[in-house]
Design an enzyme around this catalytic site. Structure first.
Site, short mmCIF file in Angstrom:
data_model
loop_
_atom_site.label_atom_id
_atom_site.label_comp_id
_atom_site.label_asym_id
_atom_site.label_seq_id
_atom_site.Cartn_x
_atom_site.Cartn_y
_atom_site.Cartn_z
N GLN A 194 0.86 -1.20 0.00
CA GLN A 194 0.16 0.00 0.21
C GLN A 194 0.83 1.15 0.02
O GLN A 194 0.15 2.40 -0.01
CB GLN A 194 -1.03 -0.10 1.14
CG GLN A 194 -0.45 -0.22 2.59
CD GLN A 194 -1.55 -0.26 3.72
OE1 GLN A 194 -2.40 0.34 3.57
NE2 GLN A 194 -1.22 -0.85 4.65
N ASP A 195 2.29 1.18 -0.07
CA ASP A 195 2.96 2.38 -0.21
C ASP A 195 3.91 2.08 -1.32
O ASP A 195 5.18 2.76 -1.16
CB ASP A 195 3.66 2.64 1.13
CG ASP A 195 4.29 4.04 1.39
OD1 ASP A 195 3.66 5.06 0.71
OD2 ASP A 195 5.24 4.18 2.15
N LEU A 196 3.78 1.51 -2.41
CA LEU A 196 4.56 1.39 -3.43
C LEU A 196 4.48 2.77 -4.47
O LEU A 196 3.89 2.56 -5.52
CB LEU A 196 4.42 0.15 -4.22
CG LEU A 196 5.50 -0.46 -5.26
CD1 LEU A 196 5.18 -1.96 -5.68
CD2 LEU A 196 5.72 0.46 -6.42
N HIS A 197 4.99 3.77 -4.09
CA HIS A 197 5.14 4.99 -4.91
C HIS A 197 6.69 5.05 -5.78
O HIS A 197 7.47 4.11 -5.41
CB HIS A 197 4.90 6.09 -4.17
CG HIS A 197 5.74 6.49 -3.04
ND1 HIS A 197 7.03 6.66 -2.88
CD2 HIS A 197 5.48 6.22 -1.79
CE1 HIS A 197 7.56 6.95 -1.81
NE2 HIS A 197 6.44 6.46 -1.02
#
Length: 292
Positions: A194-197
């Site tokens: 949920q934080d794969l930027h």
């Protein structure tokens, strides 16, 4: 002692909460204990940290690594397990783990240039090649997306009220409606992040690009591209956000409307933290609802 660690400005928010102050007070001992346990030579902390303290490290044989002391939030509790699951395939390798201290020793990406240094479409090319390698079948101990979303559904209205209703209630209702519609109709469950930027994928030598800092869940693939659609790293405008939504959905064979719905839901759920409102998150939701 805290000042000797040169706490990055991005971690300043932890001083505003009791748990954060306790964590900061314990950091010097934890850093020293980890350095002794793994015989590390440590450099000053990386300046970009927001949810952990990360320091460049060298193992006794000269191998470059990173020592990471996690802030004790639930989102990253299974980070080490995710890195073990990927075993270096598309992600930084886990070299050591001290669960009691919430400390990880991980492979350092060299040169470490972030993905957003590339032109936006070239960065999306990398993401399209990398994401399917990371979407592995998974179950416990990872938190299911359905459980995480239930928490967003419960907390978002209360956070919005406590923050002084910083945006229109109709945005809250749109996010709640999207999450409610999506949770029970998911496809195959895989390991998603949920934080794969584009700041959490770095250029490396062992592989061209490696993922770092995962916040893992198990959920459908459509959720796995949400951070890239939302993230400002590859451009923050209605056109840029919609372009990422279109490209990633089409090229990864995803249901565009489900990607859009998950992005609306999680982005607004993450738009308020510790009473602080993040306007860019709210703008993304507006754009995906057809405004602007």
């Amino acid at each position: 002692m805290e000042s000797e660690l040169l706490i990055p400005d991005g971690l300043g928010w932890v001083r505003n909460v009791a748990a954060g102050r306790e964590w900061l007070a314990a950091l010097p001992e934890r850093v020293a204990a980890c350095a002794e346990r793994w015989s590390l030579r440590l450099g000053p902390p990386f300046p970009y940290a927001f949810a952990s303290l990360a320091l460049p490290a060298e193992l006794p044989d000269g191998t470059p690594a990173v020592l990471k002391l996690q802030y004790p939030d639930p989102d990253s509790v299974h980070e080490a397990t995710a890195l073990e699951c990927w075993a270096g395939a598309g992600a930084a390798r886990l070299l050591g783990h001290d669960p009691r201290r919430r400390a990880l020793l991980v492979e350092r990406c060299v040169p470490g240039t972030p993905l957003h240094a590339l032109p936006a479409d070239a960065a999306l090319d990398v993401a399209v090649g990398l994401l399917p390698r990371l979407w592995r079948p998974a179950g416990p101990p990872f938190t299911p997306l359905a459980e995480e979303a239930a928490g967003w559904l419960e907390r978002l209205p209360a956070k919005w009220e406590r923050a002084g209703r910083p945006y229109e209630r109709r945005l809250v209702d749109a996010a709640l409606g999207s999450l409610t519609d999506l949770v029970g109709s998911q496809g195959t469950q895989v390991l998603v992040n949920q934080d794969l930027h584009a700041g959490n994928v770095l250029r490396a030598t062992r592989e061209p690009w490696l993922l770092i800092d995962p916040k893992p869940l198990t959920g459908e693939r459509e959720f796995g591209v949400v951070p890239l659609v939302r993230g400002a790293e590859l451009g923050h405008s209605p056109e840029a956000v919609r372009h990422r939504l279109d490209r990633l959905s089409a090229e990864l064979g995803l249901d565009r409307e489900r990607v859009r719905g998950w992005t609306i839901g999680q982005t607004l759920a993450w738009s308020i933290a510790e009473g602080q409102v993040f306007p860019r998150q709210v703008e993304v939701v507006r754009w995906l609802l057809g405004e602007g």
